[in-house]
Design a protein around this motif. Structure first.
Motif, PDB file in Angstrom:
ATOM      1  N   ALA A 127      36.968  50.633 -29.247  1.00  0.00           N
ATOM      2  CA  ALA A 127      35.619  50.646 -29.802  1.00  0.00           C
ATOM      3  C   ALA A 127      34.684  49.804 -28.946  1.00  0.00           C
ATOM      4  O   ALA A 127      35.034  48.700 -28.531  1.00  0.00           O
ATOM      5  CB  ALA A 127      35.634  50.118 -31.236  1.00  0.00           C
ATOM      6  N   THR A 128      33.486  50.323 -28.692  1.00  0.00           N
ATOM      7  CA  THR A 128      32.502  49.612 -27.877  1.00  0.00           C
ATOM      8  C   THR A 128      31.683  48.617 -28.686  1.00  0.00           C
ATOM      9  O   THR A 128      30.967  47.792 -28.119  1.00  0.00           O
ATOM     10  CB  THR A 128      31.513  50.605 -27.224  1.00  0.00           C
ATOM     11  N   GLY A 129      31.769  48.695 -30.024  1.00  0.00           N
ATOM     12  CA  GLY A 129      30.925  47.855 -30.863  1.00  0.00           C
ATOM     13  C   GLY A 129      29.592  48.510 -31.181  1.00  0.00           C
ATOM     14  O   GLY A 129      28.796  47.954 -31.927  1.00  0.00           O
ATOM     15  N   LEU A 130      29.341  49.687 -30.626  1.00  0.00           N
ATOM     16  CA  LEU A 130      28.128  50.466 -30.913  1.00  0.00           C
ATOM     17  C   LEU A 130      28.585  51.733 -31.629  1.00  0.00           C
ATOM     18  O   LEU A 130      29.104  52.666 -31.003  1.00  0.00           O
ATOM     19  CB  LEU A 130      27.383  50.798 -29.618  1.00  0.00           C
ATOM     20  N   SER A 131      28.442  51.769 -32.941  1.00  0.00           N
ATOM     21  CA  SER A 131      29.089  52.797 -33.757  1.00  0.00           C
ATOM     22  C   SER A 131      28.635  54.213 -33.426  1.00  0.00           C
ATOM     23  O   SER A 131      29.444  55.145 -33.419  1.00  0.00           O
ATOM     24  CB  SER A 131      28.866  52.505 -35.249  1.00  0.00           C
ATOM     25  N   ASP A 132      27.337  54.396 -33.140  1.00  0.00           N
ATOM     26  CA  ASP A 132      26.851  55.749 -32.818  1.00  0.00           C
ATOM     27  C   ASP A 132      27.455  56.254 -31.505  1.00  0.00           C
ATOM     28  O   ASP A 132      27.804  57.435 -31.381  1.00  0.00           O
ATOM     29  CB  ASP A 132      25.324  55.753 -32.730  1.00  0.00           C
ATOM     30  N   LEU A 133      27.562  55.361 -30.538  1.00  0.00           N
ATOM     31  CA  LEU A 133      28.175  55.727 -29.258  1.00  0.00           C
ATOM     32  C   LEU A 133      29.661  56.007 -29.439  1.00  0.00           C
ATOM     33  O   LEU A 133      30.208  56.953 -28.849  1.00  0.00           O
ATOM     34  CB  LEU A 133      27.949  54.605 -28.239  1.00  0.00           C
ATOM     35  N   ASP A 134      30.330  55.203 -30.273  1.00  0.00           N
ATOM     36  CA  ASP A 134      31.762  55.407 -30.530  1.00  0.00           C
ATOM     37  C   ASP A 134      32.009  56.750 -31.222  1.00  0.00           C
ATOM     38  O   ASP A 134      32.989  57.438 -30.930  1.00  0.00           O
ATOM     39  CB  ASP A 134      32.313  54.270 -31.397  1.00  0.00           C
ATOM     40  N   GLN A 135      31.132  57.110 -32.147  1.00  0.00           N
ATOM     41  CA  GLN A 135      31.292  58.396 -32.835  1.00  0.00           C
ATOM     42  C   GLN A 135      31.205  59.562 -31.869  1.00  0.00           C
ATOM     43  O   GLN A 135      31.938  60.543 -31.983  1.00  0.00           O
ATOM     44  CB  GLN A 135      30.210  58.550 -33.909  1.00  0.00           C
ATOM     45  N   ARG A 136      30.316  59.450 -30.902  1.00  0.00           N
ATOM     46  CA  ARG A 136      30.122  60.521 -29.926  1.00  0.00           C
ATOM     47  C   ARG A 136      31.283  60.608 -28.946  1.00  0.00           C
ATOM     48  O   ARG A 136      31.693  61.692 -28.532  1.00  0.00           O
ATOM     49  CB  ARG A 136      28.820  60.282 -29.163  1.00  0.00           C
ATOM     50  N   MET A 137      31.861  59.437 -28.582  1.00  0.00           N
ATOM     51  CA  MET A 137      32.888  59.406 -27.533  1.00  0.00           C
ATOM     52  C   MET A 137      34.297  59.178 -28.062  1.00  0.00           C
ATOM     53  O   MET A 137      35.269  59.350 -27.318  1.00  0.00           O
ATOM     54  CB  MET A 137      32.559  58.293 -26.524  1.00  0.00           C
ATOM     55  N   GLY A 138      34.419  58.745 -29.324  1.00  0.00           N
ATOM     56  CA  GLY A 138      35.750  58.402 -29.830  1.00  0.00           C
ATOM     57  C   GLY A 138      36.264  57.114 -29.248  1.00  0.00           C
ATOM     58  O   GLY A 138      37.474  56.880 -29.181  1.00  0.00           O
TER      59      GLY A 138
END
Length: 495
Positions: free
Chosen positions: A199-210
């Motif tokens: 997880a990158t700590g940026l939830s929207d980015l994590d949702q897009r990239m897994g």
């Protein structure tokens, strides 16, 4: 097994009393097994080479057998003898020796184990040679051969030797691949946020990239002033802060959450990078930290932020002008000594390849990106490499970056698993302020309000998922990216 005095090196007073590690019986047993049943060769051919044999004639026999079998022929004492030199092997000929090997052979069930024994002993002999070379080079090094280069060369040889000692690889059954895929999905299900990667700590980015996937090369590009270094430091810090490890039964520490991060800061010093991260986490602008212009309340926040940051596993290398080979050696060393779950390189164009200076820069960058992707697979960690964009972005009305804007885009786009661009419309609007008091200025102010504190991460390429744009919040005074509060989530406005 065949016992021949010729096969042992001649002893002399000048020779050391200690012979190099070897096992002639294992070599003979393996060769005999292959001569009796050529299928035994397939059990060792993917890792064993002729040079791994201690006795030269054994290496020559193995080499000839391999060439015959690859040509679709059979390898027997009769077919092999014509391709070998006629030497005296302690009173017997090569043909007689081959016959004895075949006659004394056991079943092929142990061929793989014999091969691994021969291979392991060859690695030990190579290790001795590397050690002797290191000592000799240290004694007789010329002036220009500095110790740091000697250490890096020794590390490269040792790591190459370690990698050559692996027996895994080759084909695997589809059922085992399915098991690994289900295991990854299970771990993602159990992990906070349901991510298959880190997880990158940026939830929207994590949702897009897994999350950040292991062995992926992730290119993060943008024009100067867009905040690509800030985004990289935000992600690196978030992952390091979330790190949690568990001790395994074998004593190794396994990362359960977050990760151990290595950050190659080729442009900024470690102090500058640390100041940025302190500003991001404390909320105190970095220019105030540098000037010492902080209030007692801000100083307390700084002290608290630094105290929290002391123990996070974030390692910074501030060396400038290093080559891709040096970067790889240092990354391997970091993983061996401390562990490694994410590598960040700021930025790609500051690395150098093995090519001589002045030669084709496109070829050099191809070597760098290919080496970076190979390193990600070798270390089994995601690598975020920052990259510059060409100036052609500035000539367009819509300045959102595209894949074609990457400098020397051919190699970067081809080798990358993910390509992301950072874009802030506020930056461009701020530089186009009309004359105050005019109608254009009022429109400009409305546009500035619309884009203020907002940034876009444009995913231009992703092997494992969809492309698209992720909206983020950006606080310019502390260079911090965070999730953008969506309109649906905001409390109702009181009219």
């Amino acid at each position: 097994m065949v016992a021949l005095a010729r096969l042992a090196p001649d002893s002399s007073p000048e020779q050391s009393l200690r012979l190099a590690p070897h096992n002639l019986e294992a070599e003979q047993a393996l060769l005999g097994a292959i001569l009796v049943n050529n299928e035994a060769f397939d059990r060792v051919s993917d890792f064993l080479q002729p040079e791994h044999f201690y006795e030269k004639i054994h290496g020559a026999i193995f080499d000839v057998m391999g060439k015959l079998l690859k040509a679709g022929k059979v390898a027997t004492p009769i077919t092999i003898k014509t391709y070998l030199p006629d030497v005296d092997l302690g009173g017997i000929t090569v043909a007689q020796y081959l016959g004895r090997l075949a006659a004394a052979a056991t079943t092929i069930s142990n061929a793989g184990e014999y091969g691994r024994t021969v291979h392991d002993l060859a690695l030990r002999r190579t290790l001795i040679t590397i050690g002797e070379d290191m000592a000799g080079r240290a004694y007789d090094a010329p002036v220009e051969d500095i110790p740091r280069q000697q250490i890096e060369e020794a590390e490269r040889k040792l790591y190459a030797l370690a990698e050559s000692g692996r027996f895994e690889g080759g084909f695997q059954s589809f059922s085992s691949a399915l098991t690994l895929a289900i295991q990854m999905a299970s771990e993602a299900y159990k992990r906070d946020g349901g991510l298959s990667g880190t997880a990158t700590g940026l939830s929207d980015l994590d949702q897009r990239m897994g999350g950040l996937q292991r062995s992926d090369l992730i290119i993060l590009a943008g024009r100067p002033g867009m905040g690509k270094t800030s985004l990289a430091t935000n992600i690196a810090y978030n992952i390091a802060r979330a790190w949690r490890g568990e001790r395994q039964p074998d004593g190794m520490l396994k990362t359960v959450s977050g990760g151990i991060v290595g950050f190659f800061s080729l442009e900024m010093s470690a102090e500058q990078l640390a100041t940025r991260i302190i500003a991001e986490q404390s909320g105190v602008p970095s220019f105030k930290i540098r000037r010492g212009d902080v209030s007692s309340e801000e100083f307390g926040r700084l002290h608290q932020a630094v105290a929290e940051m002391q123990s996070i596993p974030l390692h910074i290398d501030q060396s400038g002008g290093i080559s891709i080979a040096q970067l790889a050696a240092r990354a391997r060393r970091l993983k061996r000594q401390h562990g490694l779950d994410l590598l960040v390189v700021d930025y790609l164009q500051l690395l150098s390849g093995a090519s001589k200076k002045g030669e084709n820069r496109v070829q050099e960058l191809t070597e760098i990106t290919t080496g970076m992707k190979a390193l990600a697979k070798e270390l089994n960690v995601p690598i975020i490499a920052l990259s510059q964009l060409s100036r052609q972005v500035e000539s367009r009305d819509d300045k959102r970056p595209q894949l074609s804007d990457l400098r020397e885009s051919g190699s970067i786009e081809q080798d990358a698993d993910v390509v992301m661009f950072v874009y802030r419309e506020e930056y461009y609007l701020n530089n186009r302020e009309p004359k105050p008091g005019s109608e254009e200025h009022l429109k400009w102010q409305q546009e500035m309000e619309r884009v203020h504190g907002k940034a876009e991460v444009i995913i231009g390429k992703q092997r494992h998922g969809p492309t698209g744009t992720v909206q983020l919040q950006f606080e310019a005074n502390i260079t911090k990216f965070s999730d953008l509060a969506k309109e649906d989530y905001l409390p109702e406005r009181l009219e």
